[in-house]
Design an enzyme around this catalytic site. Structure first.
Site: not given
Ligand code: UD1
Length: 315
Positions: A79, A119, A142
């Site tokens: 995370s 990634s 992270y």
């Molecule tokens: C990141 C890393 C990934 C890692 C992961 C670990 C990148 C590209 N990826 O994922 O390699 O394994 O962290 O946790 O850096 N979001 C919402 N609503 C929510 C939750 C999240 O809109 O309730 C959005 C976030 O703001 C983000 C996207 O969804 O834009 C993905 O979020 P999340 O699932 O936390 O993963 P990453 O941060 O992309």
């Protein structure tokens, strides 16, 4: 003595790899400290030898590595936002743990160690897709911690001849991903909320995109990485993903179909440390491992919703 060690065996990815190994009749040891892993994830893994221990403790790593030939190192404090809130905990559970594990693996004569990279190492550079030749540009604690582990892998391959293989995961999702934490991956959170009729929140405008990778693809990549010839993979790093991306808004619409949710999402401010787009070039894993994604996004999401409907904890 078990042939395989899976760290983070009570976590989402670790338990999935352990289950696949057991299914093939392999002997497996699992280790977890339950900092984010869950005891209930061990259900179905009774044939695995299990050790409750913290990898930040070198003696625990020695115990875990004894007699083992191949290690899958999935334990981490995943995370981005959690690392922003508590970078020391991320450092301890990712960097300290990884270095201890490498030292113990070398002492124990482990042959190969497959490492869960991230990634997030690529950071927020505009170039897509991300290929492994791009210089790393970590933007969150992270990402720094997972990348440090990659560097240690390469050093241990070069200096000590340990066969390390780094797989850079892109947004893994699927059954057993914890949907109840504020640090849960977005798809797990959305599935849980939408099945319960609760409104999901999209941070930002929802046009950010990810190469969401279904767990079965990640398990397959790991099994291939464990079996590939050393001359091809030892000391190497490669992306493990699908090579396709989808926006959060599109994802929301697919989940409406799959869950029956009829509302609209809430939109909130973008999250600190977030990156805008993420997409992998997966040609290196194809060339070195013969890897191809087995399950596409929509099918993976369908399995995830089905699992969550029947089995997941609802917190
Ligand atoms: C990141 C890393 C990934 C890692 C992961 C670990 C990148 C590209 N990826 O994922 O390699 O394994 O962290 O946790 O850096 N979001 C919402 N609503 C929510 C939750 C999240 O809109 O309730 C959005 C976030 O703001 C983000 C996207 O969804 O834009 C993905 O979020 P999340 O699932 O936390 O993963 P990453 O941060 O992309």
């Amino acid at each position: 003595m078990p042939k395989y060690l899976v760290t983070g065996a009570a976590g989402f990815i670790g338990r999935s790899i352990a289950a696949a190994l057991l299914h093939r009749g392999e002997s497996v040891r699992g280790v977890d400290n339950f900092i984010s892993g869950k005891r209930e994830n061990l259900a179905g893994l009774e044939a695995m030898e299990f050790l409750e221990a913290d990898l930040a403790d070198l003696s625990a790593c020695r115990q875990a590595c004894a007699g083992v030939e191949i290690v899958f190192h999935e334990a981490a404090l995943a995370s981005v936002p959690r690392s922003v809130a508590d970078p020391l905990a991320t450092n301890r559970n990712c960097i300290d743990a990884t270095l201890n594990l490498l030292l113990a693996a070398r002492e124990a004569g482990v042959r190969r160690l497959v490492y869960a990279g991230s990634s997030s190492a690529y950071g927020d550079t505009p170039t897509l897709p991300k290929d492994e030749e791009m210089p790393p540009n970590p933007v969150s604690p992270y990402a720094v911690a997972k990348l440090a582990g990659e560097h240690y892998m390469r050093a241990f391959a070069r200096v000590y001849g340990l066969e390390t293989v780094v797989l850079r995961y892109f947004n893994v999702f699927g059954p057993y991903q914890d949907p109840t934490s504020r640090y849960s991956g977005v798809l797990a959170t959305f599935c849980r909320k939408m099945l319960a009729g609760e409104q999901p929140t999209i941070y930002g405008d929802g046009e950010q995109s990810r190469d969401f990778t279904y767990i079965e693809n990640v398990v397959e990549g790991n099994l291939l990485a464990a079996a590939a010839p050393a001359e091809k993979v030892a000391g190497q790093m490669m992306n493990l993903a699908t090579g396709a991306r989808i926006t959060l808004n599109q994802t929301f619409h697919i989940l409406c179909e799959l869950t029956g949710y009829r509302g609209q999402p809430a939109y909130a401010a973008p999250r600190a440390g977030d990156i805008r787009h993420s997409l992998a070039d997966i040609r290196r894993a194809e060339a070195l491992l013969g890897y191809r994604p087995l399950v596409d996004f929509r099918e993976g999401l369908r399995h995830t919703v089905e699992w969550m409907r029947s089995a997941a904890p609802h917190g």
